[in-house]
Write an enzyme that holds these catalytic residues in place. Structure first.
Site, PDB file in Angstrom:
ATOM      1  N   LYS A 107     -32.416  60.184  70.649  1.00 25.63           N
ATOM      2  CA  LYS A 107     -31.617  61.327  71.083  1.00 25.63           C
ATOM      3  C   LYS A 107     -31.963  62.593  70.303  1.00 25.63           C
ATOM      4  O   LYS A 107     -32.143  63.667  70.882  1.00 25.63           O
ATOM      5  CB  LYS A 107     -30.138  60.964  70.933  1.00 25.63           C
ATOM      6  CG  LYS A 107     -29.148  62.026  71.297  1.00 25.63           C
ATOM      7  CD  LYS A 107     -27.764  61.424  71.544  1.00 25.63           C
ATOM      8  CE  LYS A 107     -27.305  60.566  70.391  1.00 25.63           C
ATOM      9  NZ  LYS A 107     -26.930  61.341  69.188  1.00 25.63           N
ATOM     10  N   THR A 108     -32.060  62.465  68.984  1.00 22.51           N
ATOM     11  CA  THR A 108     -32.393  63.625  68.154  1.00 22.51           C
ATOM     12  C   THR A 108     -33.868  63.977  68.263  1.00 22.51           C
ATOM     13  O   THR A 108     -34.247  65.141  68.420  1.00 22.51           O
ATOM     14  CB  THR A 108     -32.026  63.347  66.681  1.00 22.51           C
ATOM     15  OG1 THR A 108     -30.612  63.151  66.588  1.00 22.51           O
ATOM     16  CG2 THR A 108     -32.427  64.509  65.789  1.00 22.51           C
ATOM     17  N   LYS A 118     -17.708  62.509  62.645  1.00 23.26           N
ATOM     18  CA  LYS A 118     -17.306  61.687  63.777  1.00 23.26           C
ATOM     19  C   LYS A 118     -15.795  61.636  63.951  1.00 23.26           C
ATOM     20  O   LYS A 118     -15.302  61.399  65.063  1.00 23.26           O
ATOM     21  CB  LYS A 118     -17.874  60.272  63.626  1.00 23.26           C
ATOM     22  CG  LYS A 118     -19.385  60.187  63.823  1.00 23.26           C
ATOM     23  CD  LYS A 118     -19.835  60.758  65.163  1.00 23.26           C
ATOM     24  CE  LYS A 118     -21.324  60.567  65.394  1.00 23.26           C
ATOM     25  NZ  LYS A 118     -21.805  61.269  66.613  1.00 23.26           N
ATOM     26  N   ASP A 130     -26.317  66.208  68.861  1.00 26.07           N
ATOM     27  CA  ASP A 130     -25.433  65.039  68.833  1.00 26.07           C
ATOM     28  C   ASP A 130     -24.130  65.165  69.616  1.00 26.07           C
ATOM     29  O   ASP A 130     -23.720  64.213  70.254  1.00 26.07           O
ATOM     30  CB  ASP A 130     -25.097  64.707  67.375  1.00 26.07           C
ATOM     31  CG  ASP A 130     -24.497  63.333  67.198  1.00 26.07           C
ATOM     32  OD1 ASP A 130     -24.971  62.387  67.860  1.00 26.07           O
ATOM     33  OD2 ASP A 130     -23.554  63.187  66.408  1.00 26.07           O
ATOM     34  N   HIS A 178     -21.366  62.545  73.754  1.00 24.58           N
ATOM     35  CA  HIS A 178     -22.204  62.121  72.626  1.00 24.58           C
ATOM     36  C   HIS A 178     -23.654  62.252  73.101  1.00 24.58           C
ATOM     37  O   HIS A 178     -24.257  61.303  73.588  1.00 24.58           O
ATOM     38  CB  HIS A 178     -21.879  60.675  72.240  1.00 24.58           C
ATOM     39  CG  HIS A 178     -22.562  60.223  70.992  1.00 24.58           C
ATOM     40  ND1 HIS A 178     -23.047  58.943  70.824  1.00 24.58           N
ATOM     41  CD2 HIS A 178     -22.853  60.874  69.842  1.00 24.58           C
ATOM     42  CE1 HIS A 178     -23.587  58.830  69.630  1.00 24.58           C
ATOM     43  NE2 HIS A 178     -23.486  59.988  69.021  1.00 24.58           N
ATOM     44  N   ARG A 211     -30.616  59.273  56.274  1.00 25.47           N
ATOM     45  CA  ARG A 211     -30.229  60.410  57.109  1.00 25.47           C
ATOM     46  C   ARG A 211     -30.552  61.725  56.432  1.00 25.47           C
ATOM     47  O   ARG A 211     -30.592  61.828  55.205  1.00 25.47           O
ATOM     48  CB  ARG A 211     -28.719  60.368  57.371  1.00 25.47           C
ATOM     49  CG  ARG A 211     -28.259  59.204  58.225  1.00 25.47           C
ATOM     50  CD  ARG A 211     -28.253  59.556  59.673  1.00 25.47           C
ATOM     51  NE  ARG A 211     -27.791  58.466  60.519  1.00 25.47           N
ATOM     52  CZ  ARG A 211     -27.555  58.582  61.809  1.00 25.47           C
ATOM     53  NH1 ARG A 211     -27.740  59.748  62.414  1.00 25.47           N
ATOM     54  NH2 ARG A 211     -27.163  57.563  62.524  1.00 25.47           N
ATOM     55  N   SER A 268     -27.558  55.333  68.617  1.00 30.96           N
ATOM     56  CA  SER A 268     -28.437  55.478  67.457  1.00 30.96           C
ATOM     57  C   SER A 268     -29.726  54.685  67.645  1.00 30.96           C
ATOM     58  O   SER A 268     -29.704  53.527  68.080  1.00 30.96           O
ATOM     59  CB  SER A 268     -27.709  54.984  66.200  1.00 30.96           C
ATOM     60  OG  SER A 268     -28.525  55.082  65.068  1.00 30.96           O
ATOM     61  N   ARG A 309     -21.268  53.988  59.276  1.00 32.33           N
ATOM     62  CA  ARG A 309     -19.856  54.077  59.642  1.00 32.33           C
ATOM     63  C   ARG A 309     -19.165  52.716  59.509  1.00 32.33           C
ATOM     64  O   ARG A 309     -19.742  51.668  59.782  1.00 32.33           O
ATOM     65  CB  ARG A 309     -19.710  54.561  61.088  1.00 32.33           C
ATOM     66  CG  ARG A 309     -20.019  56.020  61.301  1.00 32.33           C
ATOM     67  CD  ARG A 309     -19.676  56.439  62.725  1.00 32.33           C
ATOM     68  NE  ARG A 309     -20.349  55.605  63.713  1.00 32.33           N
ATOM     69  CZ  ARG A 309     -19.781  54.605  64.367  1.00 32.33           C
ATOM     70  NH1 ARG A 309     -18.503  54.300  64.150  1.00 32.33           N
ATOM     71  NH2 ARG A 309     -20.465  53.899  65.244  1.00 32.33           N
TER      72      ARG A 309
END
Length: 537
Positions: free
Chosen positions: A246-247, A203, A261, A222, A327, A242, A60
């Site tokens: 989390k994932t 996003k 997410d 988030h 990704r 990140s 990003r």
């Protein structure tokens, strides 16, 4: 169904687009594959994923995001470094030039939804210059039913125009560079240019929802979320920046995934904003993360910046020559353990993930509601050497609400909503460190994922209820002395250091950084929450 049946009555002229070339409406995944390969946008790897690369933007462009300063929304926006004011006249001029750029060009349009709970669902239309980005949209948002009347009557709440090859002129447009993500919240129009990074699309919509939903008393988060297979009321949410897991940690073979997410928490429970997952895959292994690993081998998955042998078309997930931020974008249906409705009840457990590179925080700690608010507003993790140019030692990173770049309102708005939800539903709150132990990055070692999973299992299964806990002298949270299937010595990070005095100095340093960061929020934070932070001196 004929192609014309996939075109709604509400056309692109409402987005200011005229005299376009070929317009492809709501193409299926196989058709978008064909267009992407035909136009040399990507290549098909062994077993079927589509491999694409993005050029210079492999993440990003956080410093190139702008929010239009318009009378309808300006009072409710948290202006500053995160939400940079952008003049309305500049936005309209940029929009006109984008529309002129697209004249005569082929575009791909996908109509979809953001938000699984219909009461708070928003319709989204994305116009893409590339076919693979349109497939990304199809993966990441909730797909529209293939019903002729529903398609014909579709009217977007938000429209996104994405043109990677169109660059802003900083002198004329008032931007920092040629790259821009510009949101006009009242016009419900988003412009993205100068970057091919797919994450900007999802996003930008998440940012818009973070503005809209709190006004409806819905906490936008988030976070990832899952639920027990045996108990539909046993919901857990996982906040984290990140690289904190989390994932990975929400993709638990013993639980059902709601989403990885972005979620909302309404009066009826948790609901996913999306229809897919966007997982980091660098160094991904079948042993540690089997569900996500299998998704990298499936048709319909997009692999971004993943290295591939051009002859035999085999991918190498350990190759970071293009970026560490490789990704995979794939629909939720690729995973075996999911909640098809993307909705569940109220969270029983709230987990805040941090990758502490200072080696100070324990692998798990129980938080009071006030401590949960403090750590939610802080949003702490750490960057380590090698992840960014010039980073030679751990750097504390604080991102309010574990997602400051996407929070349009002041963090206190989201924190108060979280506090109300915790009080109303009695959720247990945990801080989990997936970072370093035995010393800081470079000296200590990363927490073993099997230990983190065991601690999470114990927390979610109530196995830590009633166990002996110690009070951390600096941070005041409670830390279990023992836990199932985890060596007791790792539960107290001070005991894992060869030099306890060095640990004490490092812990005081980190506590001081927490305090320094929180100064910006203290005027709008209740006293009990301020007192829930670490104490130094």
């Amino acid at each position: 169904m004929e192609m014309q049946d996939l075109m709604p009555d509400y056309g692109l002229e409402h987005a200011g687009l005229h005299d376009l070339g070929q317009v492809h409406w709501n193409l299926s995944t196989p058709m978008l594959y064909e267009w992407a390969v035909r136009r040399y946008e990507g290549a098909i790897a062994h077993l079927g994923p589509l491999v694409v690369s993005m050029g210079q933007h492999t993440g990003r462009a956080a410093k190139d995001k702008y929010v239009v300063d318009d009378p309808e929304t300006t009072r409710d926006v948290w202006w500053g470094k995160v939400n940079v004011k952008y003049p309305e006249e500049k936005f309209h001029a940029l929009h006109r030039r984008m529309a002129a750029y697209l004249r005569g060009k082929t575009v791909f349009v996908q109509d979809c939804y953001a938000g699984a709970e219909e009461q708070f669902r928003h319709s989204v239309r994305v116009v893409n210059e590339y076919a693979w980005h349109n497939l990304f949209v199809r993966n990441m948002f909730i797909q529209m039913p293939r019903d002729r009347e529903i398609i014909r009557q579709f009217v977007p709440d938000f429209t996104v125009l994405h043109c990677p090859n169109f660059n802003a002129d900083p002198d004329d447009d008032g931007t920092r560079s040629g790259t821009f993500v510009a949101l006009h919240l009242s016009k419900k129009l988003i412009l993205i240019g100068g970057t091919a990074y797919g994450g900007e699309i999802k996003k930008s919509i998440f940012t818009a929802l973070n503005f809209l939903l709190p006004g409806q008393k819905v906490l936008s988060m988030h976070c990832s979320a899952n639920v027990s297979k045996a108990d539909p009321d046993d919901v857990a949410i996982f906040f984290g920046l990140s690289g904190t897991g989390k994932t990975t940690l929400s993709a638990d073979p013993n639980r059902l995934l709601i989403g990885d997410d972005e979620h909302g928490w309404s009066d009826t429970g948790v609901f996913n904003f999306e229809g897919g997952c966007y997982a980091k895959v660098i160094h991904l292994s079948r042993e540690a993360e089997p569900e996500i690993y299998e998704c990298t081998r499936q048709f319909g998955t997009i692999l971004e910046n993943v290295a591939m042998n051009p002859t035999i078309r085999r991918i190498d997930l350990d190759d970071s020559r293009l970026t560490e931020n490789t990704r995979a974008s794939y629909p939720l249906s690729h995973l075996p353990n999911i909640v098809p409705s993307r909705m569940a009840g109220h969270p029983k457990n709230i987990v805040m993930l941090t990758a502490d590179a200072f080696g100070v925080l324990p692998p798990i700690a129980r938080l009071t509601p006030e401590q949960a608010m403090y750590h939610f507003i802080s949003g702490y993790t750490a960057k380590v050497a090698g992840t960014e140019k010039g980073v030679t030692e751990p750097i504390a990173t604080f991102s309010a609400c574990f997602g400051a770049p996407f929070m349009v309102r002041h963090p206190s708005v989201y924190a108060q909503l979280l506090a109300d939800k915790i009080a109303g539903h009695g959720a247990a709150c945990w801080l989990v460190n997936t970072g370093w132990t035995g010393g800081p990055y470079g000296t200590g070692s990363r927490m073993k994922i099997q230990h983190t999973r065991a601690l999470l299992d114990a927390a979610l299964n109530s196995a830590l209820e009633g166990v002996e806990m110690r009070i951390d002298p600096l941070f005041s949270f409670r830390v279990p002395v023992k836990a199932p299937d985890v060596p007791s010595e790792i539960l107290n990070p001070r005991d894992t250091w060869s030099d306890p005095a060095a640990y004490d100095a490092q812990a005081k340093r980190l506590a001081g950084l927490f305090q320094e960061n929180f100064v910006q929020f203290q005027d709008q934070t209740p006293k009990a929450v301020l007192e829930a932070g670490p104490r130094v001196g």
